[in-house]
Design an enzyme around this catalytic site. Structure first.
Site, short mmCIF file in Angstrom:
data_model
loop_
_atom_site.label_atom_id
_atom_site.label_comp_id
_atom_site.label_asym_id
_atom_site.label_seq_id
_atom_site.Cartn_x
_atom_site.Cartn_y
_atom_site.Cartn_z
N GLU A 35 0.80 -1.22 0.00
CA GLU A 35 0.00 0.00 0.00
C GLU A 35 0.83 1.27 0.00
OE1 GLU A 35 -0.30 -2.54 2.10
OE2 GLU A 35 -2.20 -3.46 1.51
N PHE B 51 -5.66 -0.10 5.82
CA PHE B 51 -4.31 -0.17 5.25
C PHE B 51 -3.84 1.21 4.78
CE2 PHE B 51 -5.95 -4.60 4.27
CZ PHE B 51 -5.50 -5.09 5.47
N HIS C 264 -8.90 -5.83 10.61
CA HIS C 264 -9.27 -5.12 9.39
C HIS C 264 -10.28 -3.99 9.63
CE1 HIS C 264 -7.17 -8.42 7.67
NE2 HIS C 264 -7.48 -8.15 6.44
#
Lengths: 292, 310
Positions: free
Chosen positions: B53, B78, B116
């Site tokens: 990323e 991310f 996440h």
């Protein structure tokens, strides 16, 4: 290899660049010396011989791009840009001062001629990949050069970029590794050696060239202080713009190169020269005493 | 009713046909974020950057320097946690024209769990100078915001929920940065919210109505910039002010409203959100109930607060 007489002008510019860098840092009371000195000869070669640039038109669309990913060596880039006419040499005195275009780390929003901001290490090569990729998509012919440091190469983000550039077959991208073999603090050797870190060789025993080649880069290995090796390598990289492989120039350099007491000395990573030291520097670099 | 990730993919496809500069850079999640729709339509303008990323952000900055408008596709967490430094230095500090499509925002991320889920993104991104931070509530607003962000010159962080929420806006909707939207008037309590949580607040207001409590709902799609005066004016008409967000109560919308009102008014601000906790893997209904963000739980908590106030 002995330096060729053809390169005397570049050698002279590199001496001036080193003088401007160390004397500017002394004047501002802060900044880096070791890194700018190890990068200086390559910077001079890029700005004075290899890159297409127009100092009077810094945003000229066809210009070659240069990103100093090891942004703490900014004063080296500013000094060479000043010699090349991007900014008045006098302006170097404003380095690190409030309101200056010459920030401690390169700030693209302040100084025309810079391509992005750098300083937090490991990020410049990714931007270079974007420029090279964009040039391919736009069918533009410029070449993108990115200088990274060997200490900087410890940052994971560099490896993300190292992986992606060959995948996109970016022959119009060149990375230059300024492998000066020293970093700021390094590894503590043993308990009884107190805090003396081993700053030597951030990539001890690792075959970087082999790794780069296995990742898909075309590698050229040079002495980063010998113009007779620097110029052909950079020109060869540029000539490969239409190829399907990015070039990595592994430049072996010496931190603090150019003045006897700064060479190979980690203390000069960031250090301010005294008036007496500046006299010695001027003498060694052949700068007129009146400049001190 | 359409999932915001489908809106993301479909709007990018529409933009691809009208704006030749639009690109999509993906960090290997396109089939989750639905940027894969763009990949199918414009394969040459879809740049797979792999599971990396930080580099993805940097490459976008280089492309933006040539006049491209790169949209980034990955999960919110991310961007705001792993790639926050390149977003800070390369994007925000240079005002690069990069658009961050922050998918799978908040708690409702499809059984991924706390690794996440990102309930700190608003706090991180709104503290970043030069960054525009927006959170659409439904499909119409999502498309309007993605279109606006593509035209705007500068970095934009678009907080995109994974799933669908009921439509609340019609095609007359127009997005303007900073503008707040009164979804419902009401004097006993004002619920201030953002993203799809605003829809749940609207449902909570209806539940409160059944109990004779008049609840207003102020939707704040533009977390930064924000029209502070509109927040103050709305607050002045309310008996109780409650912020509700699928985010930590630290530094997000609740933080924003508390900051604005504490400098200009005597109002108390009650913050509903994630109270300094991580999330967990669970169905959406379970998570909304547990963290007090479902329509019924919001209504119930408001009633408790109103009782405590008396």
């Amino acid at each position: 290899m002995n330096t060729n007489a053809d390169y005397s002008e570049l050698e002279n510019l590199a001496r001036q660049g080193r003088w401007l860098a160390i004397s500017t840092v002394a004047g501002s009371g802060a900044g880096h010396v070791g890194g700018p000195f190890s990068a200086m000869d390559i910077l001079v070669a890029l700005y004075f011989r290899v890159m297409k640039v127009r100092p009077e038109e810094p945003k000229w669309p066809e210009r070659d791009r240069f990103i100093l990913s090891k942004g703490h060596s900014s004063i080296g880039q500013y000094a060479v840009m000043a010699l090349r006419g991007f900014l008045p040499i006098e302006e170097l005195k404003t380095f690190d001062k409030g309101g200056s275009r010459l920030q401690g780390h390169p700030d693209v929003t302040r100084l025309p001629g810079l391509e992005t901001s750098t300083g937090s290490l490991g990020q410049g090569l990714s931007v270079g990949v974007g420029m090279a990729l964009g040039a391919r998509m736009r069918r533009e012919k410029f070449h993108t050069f990115v200088m990274i440091g060997d200490g900087e190469l410890q940052e994971g983000m560099v490896w993300e970029a190292l992986h992606i550039a060959p995948r996109y077959q970016l022959g119009n991208l060149t990375a230059i590794l300024d492998w000066n073999g020293l970093q700021q603090f390094g590894w503590v050797l043993a308990i009884n050696e107190q805090h003396r870190g081993d700053r030597r060789d951030p990539w001890s025993r690792i075959d970087l060239r082999g790794i780069f080649e296995k990742l898909g880069w075309r590698c050229l290995e040079i002495n980063g202080h010998d113009f007779s090796e620097i110029i052909p390598a950079l020109e060869s990289a540029k000539a490969a713009s239409d190829s399907d492989q990015p070039t990595m120039i592994v430049a072996h350099t010496i931190k603090g190169k150019g003045v006897h007491f700064t060479e190979g000395k980690h203390e000069w990573h960031s250090k301010v020269a005294t008036k007496e030291e500046l006299s010695i520097v001027a003498n060694e670099l052949g700068i007129a005493e009146s400049a001190v | 009713m359409k999932a915001l990730r489908d809106v993301f993919g479909e709007t990018l496809v529409k933009l691809g046909s009208t704006n030749p500069n639009v690109l999509v850079l993906d960090a290997d999640l396109a089939n989750s974020t639905k940027a894969d729709k763009f990949a199918m339509a414009y394969p040459a303008k879809f740049l797979q950057m792999g599971i990396a990323e930080q580099n993805c952000v940097g490459v976008a900055v280089g492309l933006a320097s040539l006049g491209f408008v790169p949209w980034l596709s990955s999960f919110t967490v991310f961007f705001t946690h792993r790639a926050v430094d390149p977003i800070r230095m390369l994007v925000a500090q240079t005002h690069a024209n990069v658009k961050i499509g922050a998918a799978y925002s908040g708690l409702l991320t499809g059984f991924t769990g706390k690794t996440h889920q990102d309930v700190q993104d608003l706090a991180i991104m709104r503290a970043m100078p030069d960054m525009t931070v927006v959170a659409p509530a439904d499909a119409v607003e999502g498309e309007a915001i993605i279109r606006w962000a593509t035209e705007y010159q500068g970095p934009v962080f678009v907080r995109l929920a994974r799933d669908a929420s009921p439509d609340i806006f019609d095609q007359q909707y127009g997005f303007a940065p900073g503008k707040t939207i009164t979804l419902k008037d009401g004097g006993d309590v004002l619920l201030i919210s953002t993203g799809p949580q605003s829809v749940r607040c609207l449902q909570a207001a209806e539940l409160l109505q059944e109990q004779g409590i008049s609840a207003g709902v102020l939707h704040v799609p533009s977390i930064k910039p924000v029209n502070q005066e509109e927040i103050v004016n709305a607050a002045d008409k309310a008996g109780l002010i409650v912020t509700v967000e699928e985010h930590s109560i630290y530094g997000g919308l609740g933080g924003l409203v508390a900051e604005v009102l504490s400098e200009t008014s005597p109002h108390r601000v009650i913050r509903f959100g994630i109270d300094d906790k991580w999330g967990e893997s669970a169905p959406n209904d379970f998570l909304l109930d547990k963290y007090g963000l479902s329509a019924s739980r919001v209504a119930q908590r408001v009633v408790e607060r109103l009782k405590a106030k008396k």
